[in-house]
Write a protein that holds these residues in place. Structure first.
Motif, PDB file in Angstrom:
ATOM      1  N   GLU A 186       0.868  -1.157   0.043  1.00 30.59           N
ATOM      2  CA  GLU A 186       0.214   0.208   0.091  1.00 30.59           C
ATOM      3  C   GLU A 186       0.920   1.261   0.018  1.00 30.59           C
ATOM      4  O   GLU A 186       1.957   1.160   0.813  1.00 30.59           O
ATOM      5  N   ASP A 207       2.591  -2.211  14.010  1.00 27.41           N
ATOM      6  CA  ASP A 207       2.183  -3.573  14.656  1.00 27.41           C
ATOM      7  C   ASP A 207       0.890  -4.049  14.262  1.00 27.41           C
ATOM      8  O   ASP A 207       0.420  -5.153  14.185  1.00 27.41           O
ATOM      9  N   GLU A 208       0.070  -2.890  13.316  1.00 21.95           N
ATOM     10  CA  GLU A 208      -1.437  -3.412  13.241  1.00 21.95           C
ATOM     11  C   GLU A 208      -1.491  -3.631  11.738  1.00 21.95           C
ATOM     12  O   GLU A 208      -2.531  -4.258  11.354  1.00 21.95           O
ATOM     13  N   LEU A 209      -0.610  -3.080  10.938  1.00 22.36           N
ATOM     14  CA  LEU A 209      -0.874  -3.129   9.399  1.00 22.36           C
ATOM     15  C   LEU A 209       0.261  -3.707   8.526  1.00 22.36           C
ATOM     16  O   LEU A 209       1.091  -3.672   9.211  1.00 22.36           O
ATOM     17  N   GLU A 210      -0.154  -4.077   7.291  1.00 21.48           N
ATOM     18  CA  GLU A 210       0.969  -4.475   6.438  1.00 21.48           C
ATOM     19  C   GLU A 210       1.923  -3.223   6.255  1.00 21.48           C
ATOM     20  O   GLU A 210       1.483  -2.149   6.666  1.00 21.48           O
ATOM     21  N   LEU A 226      -4.972   7.864  11.183  1.00 23.09           N
ATOM     22  CA  LEU A 226      -5.643   6.559  11.569  1.00 23.09           C
ATOM     23  C   LEU A 226      -5.037   6.553  13.269  1.00 23.09           C
ATOM     24  O   LEU A 226      -3.760   6.642  13.415  1.00 23.09           O
ATOM     25  N   ILE A 237       3.586  -0.279   4.626  1.00 24.08           N
ATOM     26  CA  ILE A 237       3.335   0.927   3.879  1.00 24.08           C
ATOM     27  C   ILE A 237       4.378   1.739   3.386  1.00 24.08           C
ATOM     28  O   ILE A 237       5.439   2.047   4.026  1.00 24.08           O
TER      29      ILE A 237
END
Lengths: 289, 555
Positions: free
Chosen positions: B5, B155-158, B134, B160
């Motif tokens: 992303e 920690d939370e997303l792929e 976010l 970027i």
């Protein structure tokens, strides 16, 4: 993409809300109606689809007009676009079979949903039949005990991880062509691993807040005539299930004597420890033998 | 190469630096994603706090957020004082002149209110440009391809990727450390601030400070009430609360083995403050934060590949005597980053954004303020141990006292306090913090007749009042060497630990395995994420996952 979630209003069985008469029968009038707690898993799964794949999301229920509020509450949690309530005296006392026929007919009238989500059982009936039976009426594939979900719109397939036999230890991945029916397990975990998912989530929340204020404007109510249903196949007349009797589960006797001790009451705590010591000695003795 | 992303710009942190960077980027049509680890911006932020708008700054926070002062700030600061304290004797000087020097306006702020307001504005602006804010997402490191920084991991997303990565993630920036631009090595490069927010009854601030609703005050405190620990205290008036705290040199806290919570209580219970606090002391929040000493650590070139640092993450925090300015520099730096990227992008050369930002920091005079060359030149002499001992000794001689008397009588002391140049070369020794103020107060101070009825809460009560969402089973700090030599300093320096308190992060323990061993034991639960132990103890230090850990309601 069009997603429909089936939901139900149930008596609020939480302590302090639910009320029973002297014979142990539920007093519906005195007990508030809430959304079936187990439906929240279906809502979570449907919300993930709405956030990640977009499209229209509808909530559907069958029940008395009061269920409209349950749908309104659901609209806010799942960011639904519109609500459908099937409500008619002729439908009263439907069993799961008659309900499934009614809901399947309503789903066909809604249009051509790609996915239908249902909770895995209701807190009142506890049968877990309505979702699968509705799906059977539609002649769609069904995936139950779903814990993770991926929708591929291009190939019109849905891929799901599911618990085999409802066992958390055994997970399988299955695929089905859409349209399909999904029964979400309580273990269902939505996945929003892209920033764009979370941004969409925020957009939808803001959008829905305004819409949910006036949820009735987004609700369509149908009776059996709207759905062109034969009264012989719905309601009590269309329900083959016979409930012979309901027995209350006797409360477990709890007559042991209890002494309350505050954690900072040193003397009291010492007494507790003294009382426990013989048991501890027994255990360690056994281990040593 | 994996597909990730991608956003044109990724801004990590939604404080004043991140917010102004994101707002400037969005105004230039740059698709900007802002990642904030708190449940809401401001929930992880602590400052004194007064935010300044300098006349000489190319950007102030209200340039980018026009309603800022009305919506996000507490009170405009109109009067400034410093109090030199010796026991119960106090000599007060008016500091309004230096505060007004180069100042368009200055407002007291509470960070939860301020930053959450900024977050809402920033989200609106960035969303329009295709990005957004976010919350609850913690960037934990840099994402590299072929050795080059191209994005962030969280920690939370792929992962970027972005053409620009702005590390506005505060004093304990994990991105700046991942890039090797900042470290946590030397206590003498940092200050530690500890603060209490005190609730005030309706109208009490106006009455007790004798000001109107449109006025506010700052009071600074120095002298002998801190047992020789180098630093000072502050009191700022908010709308209906007071911010009262201390800022000390971290090396001094360590050397003196000072209990920072006791030092806060020494200020709170000093009779001088009784006139303002009154008889009913109600503390709303206890908090702490590290403050970089920009004179020493403001990074001279805060960029690497596509990464730029702004604000505390770059050490851009000016603390020179009574001048404490951080948020304004962060806001300016953020706007300069945004502008630098917009220009670089319009020339089809986004890779030059970092360099352009750095040259703007120098051209606009930001670096000269936060890292004055004159301090570097003068410190060799003024901070020399023998020079410091000599001046400290001299002050206490007949000649010193006579000189001091003259200086006070003729107003020289007040003039020196109000001289920006003097403040730039102020040495980090005990002389200006303790020796001189104490001597001044002893000979020229007035005795405070009032008695303090303030009973501050215990550390246990303070921790109990804080809100935590503990990441159970996943502690964000690991003590790597629990020996007393390596990590013992944290027992007193950690603001939520104390020597005789068993409920804090760090506790002293004596283990006997045949021989006695003095060690520290550690529990991350009460952590306020200040970063002190990252410097004074041997730890592996990270922030908690997004949304976890302490949540400040005032900040």
């Amino acid at each position: 993409m069009h997603t429909v979630v089936l939901t139900k209003g149930v008596p609020d069985f939480r302590e302090g809300q639910v009320s029973f008469d002297e014979d142990g029968h539920l007093e519906r009038g005195k007990t508030p109606t809430v959304m079936n707690p187990n439906d929240k898993h279906a809502l979570r799964a449907a919300l993930q689809t709405k956030v990640r794949n977009g499209g229209q999301l509808s909530l559907m229920s069958m029940g008395p007009p009061g269920y409209g509020d349950v749908l309104g509450e659901g609209m806010e949690t799942v960011y639904a676009d519109d609500l459908y309530l099937v409500s008619d005296r002729e439908l009263a006392a439907s069993d799961t079979w008659a309900t499934a026929i009614t809901l399947a007919t309503a789903l066909e009238k809604v249009g051509e949903p790609d996915l239908v989500f249902a909770g895995f059982k209701t807190a009142d009936g506890e049968t877990g039949h309505t979702g699968p039976q509705t799906c059977w009426c539609l002649d769609w594939p069904i995936i139950t005990h779903v814990i993770a979900l991926d929708v591929d719109e291009d190939s019109r397939t849905v891929r799901a991880k599911r618990l085999v036999e409802g066992d958390i230890e055994e997970v399988e991945t299955v695929e089905a062509p859409m349209p399909a029916c999904i029964i979400a397990d309580p273990e269902f975990t939505p996945s929003y691993r892209q920033a764009s998912h979370r941004l969409t989530h925020k957009d939808l929340r803001a959008e829905t807040e305004a819409r949910a204020q006036d949820h009735e404007a987004h609700m369509t109510t149908w009776d059996h005539e709207d759905l062109n249903l034969d009264p012989d196949y719905i309601g009590l007349d269309g329900s083959p299930t016979i409930v012979s009797s309901v027995d209350p589960i006797p409360k477990a006797p709890a007559e042991r004597e209890a002494t309350m001790v505050e954690a900072n009451d040193e003397e009291g705590m010492n007494e507790v420890l003294d009382a426990m010591t013989p048991f501890a000695a027994e255990t360690s003795g056994a281990a040593g033998d | 190469m994996a597909e990730h992303e991608h956003y044109e710009a990724i801004v990590v942190g939604c404080g004043p630096g991140g917010a102004t960077a994101a707002a400037t980027l969005a105004r230039n049509g740059v698709e900007t994603l802002v990642l904030e680890r708190g449940v809401e911006a401001g929930s992880k932020n602590v400052s004194g706090g007064v935010i300044y708008a300098e006349d000489s700054a190319p950007y102030t926070i209200d340039d980018l957020f026009p309603d800022f002062r009305e919506e996000a700030a507490e009170r405009p600061i109109t009067h400034n004082y410093i109090h030199n304290i010796a026991g119960e004797k106090v000599k007060t000087f008016d500091l309004t002149e230096i505060h007004e020097h180069d100042t368009e306006w200055a407002d007291a702020v509470l960070r939860r209110r301020m930053d959450s307001w900024l977050e809402t504005r920033v989200h609106e602006m960035t969303r329009e440009a295709g990005g957004g804010v976010l919350t609850g997402v913690r960037a934990n490191g840099l994402y590299r391809e072929n050795g080059e920084i191209v994005g962030v991991t969280t920690d939370e997303l792929e992962p970027i990727t972005g053409d620009l990565i702005v590390a506005a993630d505060g004093v304990n920036s994990e991105l700046a450390r991942d890039a090797g631009l900042m470290d946590w090595e030397s206590p003498d490069e940092w200050f530690q601030g500890v603060k209490a927010i005190v609730d005030m009854p309706d109208g009490a601030i106006e009455e007790r400070f004798d000001i109107t609703e449109e006025q506010g005050e700052t009071h600074l405190f120095s002298g002998d009430l801190y047992e020789g620990v180098r630093g000072g205290g502050f009191l700022y008036t908010n709308e209906d609360t007071l911010s009262i705290g201390n800022v000390f040199h971290l090396d001094s806290i360590v050397e003196e083995r000072a209990e920072v919570v006791d030092l806060l209580d020494a200020l709170l219970t000093h009779p001088l403050l009784a006139q303002w606090i009154g008889d009913d002391y109600e503390e709303l929040e206890y908090s702490a934060k590290l403050v970089p000493d920009s004179k020493k650590v403001a990074h001279p070139s805060p960029t690497e590949d596509r990464l730029v640092l702004v604000g505390d993450a770059a050490g851009q925090m000016q603390a020179q005597g009574p001048l404490i300015k951080g948020m304004n520099h962060a806001a300016t730096a953020g706007a300069l980053v945004g502008e630098a990227f917009a220009v670089a992008r319009s020339r089809g050369d986004t890779a030059s954004a970092g360099e352009r930002y750095v040259s703007r920091l120098y051209d606009e005079g930001v670096m000269a303020k936060i890292r004055p060359a004159v301090y570097d030149r003068s410190r060799a002499v003024t901070e020399h141990r023998r020079v410091s001992a000599l001046t400290d000794g001299l002050i206490d001689t007949a000649i010193g006292r006579a000189g001091l008397d003259t200086m006070i009588r003729t107003g020289i002391v007040e003039r020196l306090y109000n001289s920006p140049r003097m403040m730039q070369i102020l040495p980090d020794t005990t002389t200006p913090y303790a020796t001189l103020p104490t001597a001044i107060a002893k000979r020229h101070g007035e005795r405070i007749e009032e008695e303090s009825a303030v009973e501050p809460p215990t550390l246990e009560e303070r921790i109990g009042e804080l809100t935590y969402d503990t990441d159970i089973g996943n502690p964000h700090i690991v003590v790597e060497d629990e020996s007393w030599e390596a990590s013992g300093a944290a027992v007193t320096a950690c603001p939520v630990s104390a020597k005789d308190f068993g409920g804090g992060c760090y506790r002293e323990e004596v283990r006997s395995n045949g021989y006695e061993e003095r060690v520290v034991s550690f529990d991350s639960q009460p952590c306020v994420e200040c970063g002190t132990c990252a410097i004074v103890a041997d730890t592996r230090w990270e922030h908690p996952r997004g949304g976890k850990g302490v949540e400040f309601k005032q900040g």
